[in-house]
Design a protein around this motif. Structure first.
Motif, PDB file in Angstrom:
ATOM      1  N   ILE A 198       0.849  -1.192   0.000  1.00  0.00           N
ATOM      2  CA  ILE A 198       0.000   0.000   0.000  1.00  0.00           C
ATOM      3  C   ILE A 198       0.886   1.244   0.000  1.00  0.00           C
ATOM      4  N   VAL A 199       0.430   2.305  -0.636  1.00  0.00           N
ATOM      5  CA  VAL A 199       1.091   3.600  -0.539  1.00  0.00           C
ATOM      6  C   VAL A 199       0.055   4.633  -0.123  1.00  0.00           C
ATOM      7  N   TYR A 238       5.487  13.287   3.052  1.00  0.00           N
ATOM      8  CA  TYR A 238       6.040  12.011   2.620  1.00  0.00           C
ATOM      9  C   TYR A 238       4.972  11.066   2.084  1.00  0.00           C
ATOM     10  N   LEU A 239       5.433  10.198   1.176  1.00  0.00           N
ATOM     11  CA  LEU A 239       4.672   9.024   0.774  1.00  0.00           C
ATOM     12  C   LEU A 239       5.132   7.863   1.646  1.00  0.00           C
ATOM     13  N   PHE A 240       4.194   7.104   2.169  1.00  0.00           N
ATOM     14  CA  PHE A 240       4.529   5.940   2.978  1.00  0.00           C
ATOM     15  C   PHE A 240       4.152   4.681   2.193  1.00  0.00           C
ATOM     16  N   TYR A 252      -8.702  -7.850   6.796  1.00  0.00           N
ATOM     17  CA  TYR A 252      -7.749  -6.921   6.186  1.00  0.00           C
ATOM     18  C   TYR A 252      -8.474  -5.792   5.461  1.00  0.00           C
ATOM     19  N   ARG A 253      -9.533  -6.125   4.688  1.00  0.00           N
ATOM     20  CA  ARG A 253     -10.269  -5.088   3.969  1.00  0.00           C
ATOM     21  C   ARG A 253     -10.974  -4.140   4.936  1.00  0.00           C
ATOM     22  N   GLN A 254     -11.431  -4.670   6.064  1.00  0.00           N
ATOM     23  CA  GLN A 254     -12.041  -3.813   7.077  1.00  0.00           C
ATOM     24  C   GLN A 254     -11.014  -2.826   7.628  1.00  0.00           C
ATOM     25  N   SER A 255      -9.782  -3.291   7.802  1.00  0.00           N
ATOM     26  CA  SER A 255      -8.739  -2.393   8.313  1.00  0.00           C
ATOM     27  C   SER A 255      -8.433  -1.282   7.316  1.00  0.00           C
ATOM     28  N   ILE A 256      -8.474  -1.606   6.028  1.00  0.00           N
ATOM     29  CA  ILE A 256      -8.234  -0.588   5.003  1.00  0.00           C
ATOM     30  C   ILE A 256      -9.306   0.500   5.062  1.00  0.00           C
ATOM     31  N   GLU A 265      -4.475  10.392   0.811  1.00  0.00           N
ATOM     32  CA  GLU A 265      -4.554   9.526  -0.371  1.00  0.00           C
ATOM     33  C   GLU A 265      -4.168   8.114   0.045  1.00  0.00           C
ATOM     34  N   LEU A 266      -4.778   7.120  -0.577  1.00  0.00           N
ATOM     35  CA  LEU A 266      -4.434   5.722  -0.323  1.00  0.00           C
ATOM     36  C   LEU A 266      -4.573   4.948  -1.620  1.00  0.00           C
TER      37      LEU A 266
END
Length: 275
Positions: A198-199, A238-240, A252-256, A265-266
């Protein structure tokens, strides 16, 4: 199956591609640069790519993170390759004939102790490990040796003088398998994945990153890597880039969705089966 790589036959990208797609017939498309690799994918959306992203000694390939984000390509897999270097020369030569050793600067750096034991060899950097072997072979360059993977010797008719000359025997490079996003679902099953790259960017305020990491922890999502890169033209922003591992795709999708409101931005670069 067409697979674009940076480098030529016998390069570490070639070896990684054949290991990952073992048992499958692949057509290698050799590219001079990583920019060329992404241009090849863009010109032919059926073409996959194998791209190095980090090494256990040299660290992350930062430019490749940016190329990946800008390309729109999707990660569908990864492969970790044990990096072993060999020194090779023309068939009729031996140690006493070698005056110059050629290889990529990273490979040379990873064999520093070996090279220090052979001070009479002039060290010359080249653009590619296997490319050094090919140039010596095709040019019949006597007195020259190449440092690359042992597999290149057979490809280019070279003689291996010594194997495993790398300083660190626990040297691995991680490669990403990339494809056009429209083909991703055909090439992988989302619910069989266990890793995601992910960024994202965050508001420039205190505690923003720690809040995101706390939410991932709450959902029992394991953060396996974090890499920050400055955003050009935006001071101190910064971009992470992060990699997360999970054993439940829906959680995992719930965490996103839980972290999304905290981010400016994601972008999910890919969901795949981690090795």
């Amino acid at each position: 199956m067409k697979v674009a790589i940076q480098g030529i036959r016998g390069s570490f990208h070639d070896i990684a591609a054949h290991q990952y797609f073992k048992g499958e017939e692949i057509e290698l498309i050799c590219c001079n640069t990583f920019e060329d690799l992404f241009a090849t994918m863009k010109a032919d959306d059926s073409c996959l790519a194998m791209m190095a992203i980090e090494n256990t000694i040299a660290g992350s390939l930062l430019h490749n993170y940016e190329l990946l984000r800008e390309s729109g390509a999707t990660i569908i897999g990864e492969h970790k390759l044990h990096i072993e270097h060999s020194i090779m020369c023309l068939p009729g030569e031996d140690w006493g004939d070698i005056r110059e050793v050629n290889s990529h600067p990273v490979a040379l750096a990873q064999c520093r102790d070996f090279l220090m034991r052979h001070p009479k060899m002039k060290i010359v950097e080249t653009e590619d490990t296997a490319g050094a072997a090919e140039a010596i072979s095709t040019g019949n360059l006597k007195g020259h040796a190449a440092i690359c993977h042992a597999d290149a010797a057979q490809l280019y008719g070279m003689r291996v003088l010594e194997k495993s000359i790398e300083d660190n025997k626990h040297n691995y490079t991680r490669f990403l398998v990339l494809c056009d996003p429209w083909n991703a679902d055909r090439l992988r099953e989302l619910h069989d994945t266990n890793k995601s790259s992910i960024v994202f960017t965050l508001p420039h305020m205190e505690g923003s990153l720690s809040q995101v990491l706390s939410i991932f922890s709450f959902y029992r999502i394991n953060l396996t890597k974090i890499q920050s890169l400055p955003i050009i033209g935006r001071e101190w922003q910064y971009l992470f880039y992060i990699d997360v591992a999970y054993d439940d795709y829906m959680r995992y999708r719930q965490s996103i969705e839980a972290v999304r409101p905290l981010m400016k931005e994601l972008k999910i670069l890919g969901e795949y089966e981690g090795k």
